[in-house]
Design a protein around this motif. Structure first.
Motif, PDB file in Angstrom:
ATOM      1  N   THR A 260       0.854  -1.177   0.000  1.00 44.59           N
ATOM      2  CA  THR A 260       0.000   0.000   0.000  1.00 44.59           C
ATOM      3  C   THR A 260       0.888   1.224   0.000  1.00 44.59           C
ATOM      4  N   THR A 261       0.646   2.124  -0.942  1.00 44.44           N
ATOM      5  CA  THR A 261       1.410   3.367  -1.062  1.00 44.44           C
ATOM      6  C   THR A 261       0.530   4.533  -0.632  1.00 44.44           C
ATOM      7  N   ILE A 262       1.116   5.709  -0.582  1.00 40.59           N
ATOM      8  CA  ILE A 262       0.356   6.913  -0.242  1.00 40.59           C
ATOM      9  C   ILE A 262      -0.773   7.138  -1.247  1.00 40.59           C
ATOM     10  N   GLU A 263      -0.563   6.720  -2.486  1.00 34.13           N
ATOM     11  CA  GLU A 263      -1.628   6.867  -3.486  1.00 34.13           C
ATOM     12  C   GLU A 263      -2.829   6.008  -3.123  1.00 34.13           C
ATOM     13  N   GLY A 264      -2.620   5.011  -2.280  1.00 29.91           N
ATOM     14  CA  GLY A 264      -3.687   4.108  -1.885  1.00 29.91           C
ATOM     15  C   GLY A 264      -4.596   4.638  -0.794  1.00 29.91           C
ATOM     16  N   LEU A 265      -4.303   5.795  -0.232  1.00 26.64           N
ATOM     17  CA  LEU A 265      -5.109   6.293   0.884  1.00 26.64           C
ATOM     18  C   LEU A 265      -6.424   6.943   0.480  1.00 26.64           C
ATOM     19  N   GLY A 266      -6.492   7.561  -0.649  1.00 25.23           N
ATOM     20  CA  GLY A 266      -7.749   8.101  -1.140  1.00 25.23           C
ATOM     21  C   GLY A 266      -8.103   9.507  -0.716  1.00 25.23           C
ATOM     22  N   GLY A 267      -7.340  10.115   0.174  1.00 24.95           N
ATOM     23  CA  GLY A 267      -7.624  11.485   0.574  1.00 24.95           C
ATOM     24  C   GLY A 267      -8.668  11.624   1.660  1.00 24.95           C
ATOM     25  N   GLN A 268      -9.406  10.576   1.973  1.00 23.09           N
ATOM     26  CA  GLN A 268     -10.452  10.649   2.987  1.00 23.09           C
ATOM     27  C   GLN A 268     -10.098   9.883   4.262  1.00 23.09           C
ATOM     28  N   HIS A 269      -8.928   9.336   4.297  1.00 25.92           N
ATOM     29  CA  HIS A 269      -8.494   8.610   5.486  1.00 25.92           C
ATOM     30  C   HIS A 269      -8.422   9.602   6.655  1.00 25.92           C
ATOM     31  N   PRO A 270      -8.813   9.203   7.868  1.00 27.24           N
ATOM     32  CA  PRO A 270      -8.766  10.122   9.005  1.00 27.24           C
ATOM     33  C   PRO A 270      -7.404  10.767   9.230  1.00 27.24           C
ATOM     34  N   VAL A 271      -6.330  10.056   8.944  1.00 26.94           N
ATOM     35  CA  VAL A 271      -5.001  10.649   9.117  1.00 26.94           C
ATOM     36  C   VAL A 271      -4.796  11.784   8.110  1.00 26.94           C
ATOM     37  N   GLN A 272      -5.179  11.576   6.873  1.00 24.05           N
ATOM     38  CA  GLN A 272      -5.038  12.633   5.869  1.00 24.05           C
ATOM     39  C   GLN A 272      -5.900  13.838   6.220  1.00 24.05           C
TER      40      GLN A 272
END
Length: 176
Positions: free
Chosen positions: A72-84
């Motif tokens: 899993t890369t940063i591109e895999g987070l989707g922008g809606q992850h609570p950390v983001q």
């Protein structure tokens, strides 16, 4: 040599020597430039990705060592992850270079310890260097994200599944 890797939930076949570091496959072969090259010695954390949910340094991980594991890369987070989302709320990035590695380490921490102590945060983030010194905002964002928990719903049933799309972590001032 043809190798098929599971990257962000998709099988991806690449042509590379087994000793090629995962970082260079991601960046040079696949154009996934969110994962950064920092030191090349697993010392700075800029190249952090997840391998079966665990943070690893992709600059020193040969593709031969990956096998069938899920990357899993940063591109895999989707922008809606609570950390983001917390990163944006706390305006964490300054130059932004280290942030994808910081976010990936923070996500792995929260997957293992949903309510981390300051000591847990310090231990999990110790291998990630920020030249800008945004450590206080990073800690605040991790605590903030811990209060929100993992994304809910079918698309994000658990934290590992939540790690699948594009990063919005460097949108300074967004949501203000």
């Amino acid at each position: 040599m043809a190798v098929t890797l599971d990257i962000n939930g998709k099988p991806t076949t690449i042509q590379a020597a087994p000793e090629t570091p995962l970082l260079w496959v991601l960046r040079d072969e696949l154009g996934m430039t969110g994962t950064k090259f920092g030191c090349g010695m697993a010392q700075c954390g800029a190249c952090t990705v997840h391998l079966d949910g665990q943070p690893i340094r992709s600059c020193v991980t040969p593709i031969a060592a990956v096998g069938p594991a899920k990357i899993t890369t940063i591109e895999g987070l989707g922008g809606q992850h609570p950390v983001q989302q917390a990163w944006v709320r706390h305006d964490v990035p300054q130059c932004g270079y280290c942030q994808s590695g910081q976010i990936m380490s923070a996500c792995a921490l929260l997957a293992q310890k949903p309510k981390p102590s300051d000591e847990d945060i310090d231990n999990a983030m110790a291998g990630n260097i920020c030249r800008c010194g945004a450590y206080q905002r990073i800690r605040a964002a991790i605590k903030d994200a811990a209060d929100f928990g993992p994304p809910q719903g079918d698309k994000h049933a658990d934290i590992d599944e939540a790690i699948v799309a594009a990063s919005g972590a460097t949108n300074r001032g967004a949501g203000r």
